[in-house]
Scaffold this active site. Structure first.
Site, mmCIF file in Angstrom:
data_model
loop_
_atom_site.group_PDB
_atom_site.id
_atom_site.type_symbol
_atom_site.label_atom_id
_atom_site.label_comp_id
_atom_site.label_asym_id
_atom_site.label_seq_id
_atom_site.Cartn_x
_atom_site.Cartn_y
_atom_site.Cartn_z
ATOM 1 N N CYS A 136 0.849 -1.193 0.000
ATOM 2 C CA CYS A 136 0.000 0.000 0.000
ATOM 3 C C CYS A 136 0.887 1.247 0.000
ATOM 4 C CB CYS A 136 -0.896 -0.002 1.239
ATOM 5 S SG CYS A 136 -2.075 1.382 1.269
ATOM 6 N N ASP A 193 0.500 3.776 1.767
ATOM 7 C CA ASP A 193 0.495 4.363 3.116
ATOM 8 C C ASP A 193 1.912 4.670 3.597
ATOM 9 O OD1 ASP A 193 0.357 4.543 6.077
ATOM 10 O OD2 ASP A 193 -1.742 3.990 5.772
ATOM 11 N N ARG A 199 3.117 4.868 6.379
ATOM 12 C CA ARG A 199 3.560 4.132 7.566
ATOM 13 C C ARG A 199 4.058 2.732 7.238
ATOM 14 N NH1 ARG A 199 -2.071 5.010 10.435
ATOM 15 N NH2 ARG A 199 -2.634 4.483 8.290
ATOM 16 N N HIS A 246 -1.961 -4.039 5.057
ATOM 17 C CA HIS A 246 -1.710 -3.601 6.432
ATOM 18 C C HIS A 246 -3.022 -3.303 7.135
ATOM 19 C CE1 HIS A 246 -2.365 0.853 5.922
ATOM 20 N NE2 HIS A 246 -2.264 0.495 4.661
ATOM 21 N N CYS A 249 -5.744 0.123 7.121
ATOM 22 C CA CYS A 249 -5.633 0.677 5.767
ATOM 23 C C CYS A 249 -6.837 1.597 5.482
ATOM 24 C CB CYS A 249 -5.588 -0.452 4.742
ATOM 25 S SG CYS A 249 -5.377 0.142 3.050
HETATM 26 CO CO CO Z 1 -3.370 1.189 3.091
#
Ligand code: CO
Length: 216
Positions: free
Chosen positions: A42, A44, A46, A98, A101
């Site tokens: 992803c 993201d 993080r 994750h 999400c």
């Molecule tokens: Co995500």
């Protein structure tokens, strides 16, 4: 002073540190890359691929999009996959979702996000396919976690069904496809799908992965 000056400063320090540790580091990498792994994860912020698995530049090839999706008509992802498998000859493809999400959560909450809704439809399709499994869970948090896992299992299956993987396995090329979910709260990766090494293992792996979630 510009907004990204600190980043450029960090970069100069990092480059100097790498060269101090290994004077030939960049010279060697500039010559060629030979990663053994492809990460499909992803976007993201993080979930930074290299850092989580402790790999240095040159060691992992990365594709990221919102929701770590592998869509059969997405030329971007398919191009990365083809290059990784056919040219770089990676040995492992990691599909990494994750918990927490935002893309998955938007689907669970039926929240509209604009253009991204069209992309998230692919996660919605996963949710519809596994409607009974999700409805069994009462809390939205639980449903979101479960959908993160189911989404990875489905994307692993999608990777295995691409022409890229089919052709690789037909040639006898050793390449294994794994499904993992990363926990934002503890920084740990969990397996949700055992490595699939060929077309025979693809369907049984899918069924096993679903039953390992503890749901029929
Ligand atoms: Co995500």
């Amino acid at each position: 002073m510009c907004g990204i000056d600190p980043l450029l400063g960090n970069n100069r320090n990092w480059s100097a540190r790498c060269r101090a540790e290994d004077p030939k580091f960049f010279e060697r990498l500039a010559g060629q890359q030979a990663p053994r792994y492809l990460w499909i994860g992803c976007s993201d912020s993080r979930v930074p691929a290299n850092e989580i698995v402790g790999l240095r530049p040159g060691e992992i090839f990365v594709h990221r999009n919102v929701g770590n999706l592998v869509v059969h008509s997405d030329l971007n992802c398919l191009t990365v996959l083809q290059y990784a498998v056919e040219v770089l000859k990676v040995e492992h493809v990691l599909v990494v979702g994750h918990y927490g999400c935002g893309g998955v959560r938007a689907v669970v909450d039926e929240r509209r996000t604009g253009l991204a809704d069209n992309w998230l439809r692919h996660i919605e399709d996963v949710a519809r396919k596994h409607e009974a499994r999700l409805e069994a869970l009462r809390e939205p948090d639980e449903r979101a976690d479960r959908l993160c896992e189911l989404n990875v299992i489905e994307q692993v299956s999608n990777v295995c069904r691409t022409t890229v993987l089919r052709r690789a396995w037909e040639r006898g090329q050793p390449v294994e496809v794994h499904g993992l979910v990363y926990g934002l709260r503890d920084g740990l990766l969990r397996r949700v799908s055992e490595g699939v090494r060929g077309p025979e293992a693809r369907d049984s792996g899918y069924v096993e992965a679903l039953s390992a979630l503890g749901i029929p």
